[in-house]
Scaffold this motif. Sequence first.
Motif, PDB file in Angstrom:
ATOM      1  N   GLY A  80     -37.783  43.894  23.072  1.00  0.00           N
ATOM      2  CA  GLY A  80     -37.726  42.841  22.054  1.00  0.00           C
ATOM      3  C   GLY A  80     -39.051  42.089  21.966  1.00  0.00           C
ATOM      4  O   GLY A  80     -40.057  42.487  22.538  1.00  0.00           O
ATOM      5  N   LYS A  81     -38.999  40.987  21.242  1.00  0.00           N
ATOM      6  CA  LYS A  81     -40.191  40.156  21.029  1.00  0.00           C
ATOM      7  C   LYS A  81     -40.240  39.039  22.060  1.00  0.00           C
ATOM      8  O   LYS A  81     -39.229  38.698  22.676  1.00  0.00           O
ATOM      9  CB  LYS A  81     -40.165  39.554  19.621  1.00  0.00           C
ATOM     10  CG  LYS A  81     -40.282  40.578  18.524  1.00  0.00           C
ATOM     11  CD  LYS A  81     -40.312  39.925  17.161  1.00  0.00           C
ATOM     12  CE  LYS A  81     -40.460  40.982  16.078  1.00  0.00           C
ATOM     13  NZ  LYS A  81     -40.594  40.396  14.756  1.00  0.00           N
ATOM     14  N   THR A  82     -41.418  38.460  22.209  1.00  0.00           N
ATOM     15  CA  THR A  82     -41.565  37.319  23.099  1.00  0.00           C
ATOM     16  C   THR A  82     -40.810  36.143  22.504  1.00  0.00           C
ATOM     17  O   THR A  82     -41.039  35.764  21.350  1.00  0.00           O
ATOM     18  CB  THR A  82     -43.055  36.957  23.293  1.00  0.00           C
ATOM     19  OG1 THR A  82     -43.754  38.118  23.759  1.00  0.00           O
ATOM     20  CG2 THR A  82     -43.225  35.832  24.292  1.00  0.00           C
ATOM     21  N   GLU A  83     -39.913  35.569  23.296  1.00  0.00           N
ATOM     22  CA  GLU A  83     -39.082  34.467  22.821  1.00  0.00           C
ATOM     23  C   GLU A  83     -39.726  33.126  23.164  1.00  0.00           C
ATOM     24  O   GLU A  83     -40.467  33.006  24.145  1.00  0.00           O
ATOM     25  CB  GLU A  83     -37.698  34.550  23.463  1.00  0.00           C
ATOM     26  CG  GLU A  83     -36.940  35.804  23.071  1.00  0.00           C
ATOM     27  CD  GLU A  83     -35.606  35.922  23.780  1.00  0.00           C
ATOM     28  OE1 GLU A  83     -35.213  34.997  24.524  1.00  0.00           O
ATOM     29  OE2 GLU A  83     -34.947  36.960  23.594  1.00  0.00           O
ATOM     30  N   GLU A  84     -39.414  32.135  22.350  1.00  0.00           N
ATOM     31  CA  GLU A  84     -39.880  30.770  22.593  1.00  0.00           C
ATOM     32  C   GLU A  84     -38.743  29.808  22.274  1.00  0.00           C
ATOM     33  O   GLU A  84     -37.861  30.136  21.477  1.00  0.00           O
ATOM     34  CB  GLU A  84     -41.105  30.448  21.739  1.00  0.00           C
ATOM     35  CG  GLU A  84     -40.849  30.455  20.248  1.00  0.00           C
ATOM     36  CD  GLU A  84     -42.100  30.175  19.418  1.00  0.00           C
ATOM     37  OE1 GLU A  84     -41.980  29.404  18.449  1.00  0.00           O
ATOM     38  OE2 GLU A  84     -43.166  30.715  19.716  1.00  0.00           O
ATOM     39  N   PRO A  85     -38.749  28.616  22.892  1.00  0.00           N
ATOM     40  CA  PRO A  85     -37.719  27.626  22.559  1.00  0.00           C
ATOM     41  C   PRO A  85     -37.959  27.065  21.155  1.00  0.00           C
ATOM     42  O   PRO A  85     -38.978  27.362  20.516  1.00  0.00           O
ATOM     43  CB  PRO A  85     -37.900  26.543  23.628  1.00  0.00           C
ATOM     44  CG  PRO A  85     -39.308  26.688  24.079  1.00  0.00           C
ATOM     45  CD  PRO A  85     -39.665  28.139  23.913  1.00  0.00           C
ATOM     46  N   ALA A  86     -37.049  26.241  20.690  1.00  0.00           N
ATOM     47  CA  ALA A  86     -37.205  25.618  19.373  1.00  0.00           C
ATOM     48  C   ALA A  86     -38.406  24.674  19.397  1.00  0.00           C
ATOM     49  O   ALA A  86     -38.479  23.776  20.238  1.00  0.00           O
ATOM     50  CB  ALA A  86     -35.940  24.863  18.994  1.00  0.00           C
TER      51      ALA A  86
END
Length: 149
Positions: A80-86
């Motif tokens: 998947g893609k690199t996730e980040e918080p809101a």
Amino acid sequence: MKKLIILMLLVCAAGFVRGQILTPVHWSYAAKRLNDKEAVIFIKATMDKGWHVYSQTLQKGGPVKTTITFEPSKKFQLNGKTEEPAPVTKFEKVFNMEISYFADEVIFQQKIKLKTNGPVTVKGNIHYMTCNDEKCLPPDDAAFTVRVN
């Protein structure tokens, strides 16, 4: 004697210039093995008070977005893609658009699929820009290496 004085002035000036380089973003890295086949890479940015970095999802026409790249390896693949918080999102007049950013700290997470049972070294690079309410610094890069045990 004149050469000695000039040399001393140059050394002092070099120290002064080096002391003026701003580094308001401090990066740290960690990894956690979830099971035999998966792990998560954590990339944390801690910003000095008043500074921020931008989201990975900015539209063109704004500041430089954060971009995280990983060196290819035969020992793992990205999941998947690199996730980040809101992020914090607000309208910026200077760019005439909504801008998303992180202040204080942010942790980006990248899941990986492991292709080996042994330790894995994950390398990559972060391209980012940091700003405060008065100025922006030129885009910068931070190379990283993290070991998954």
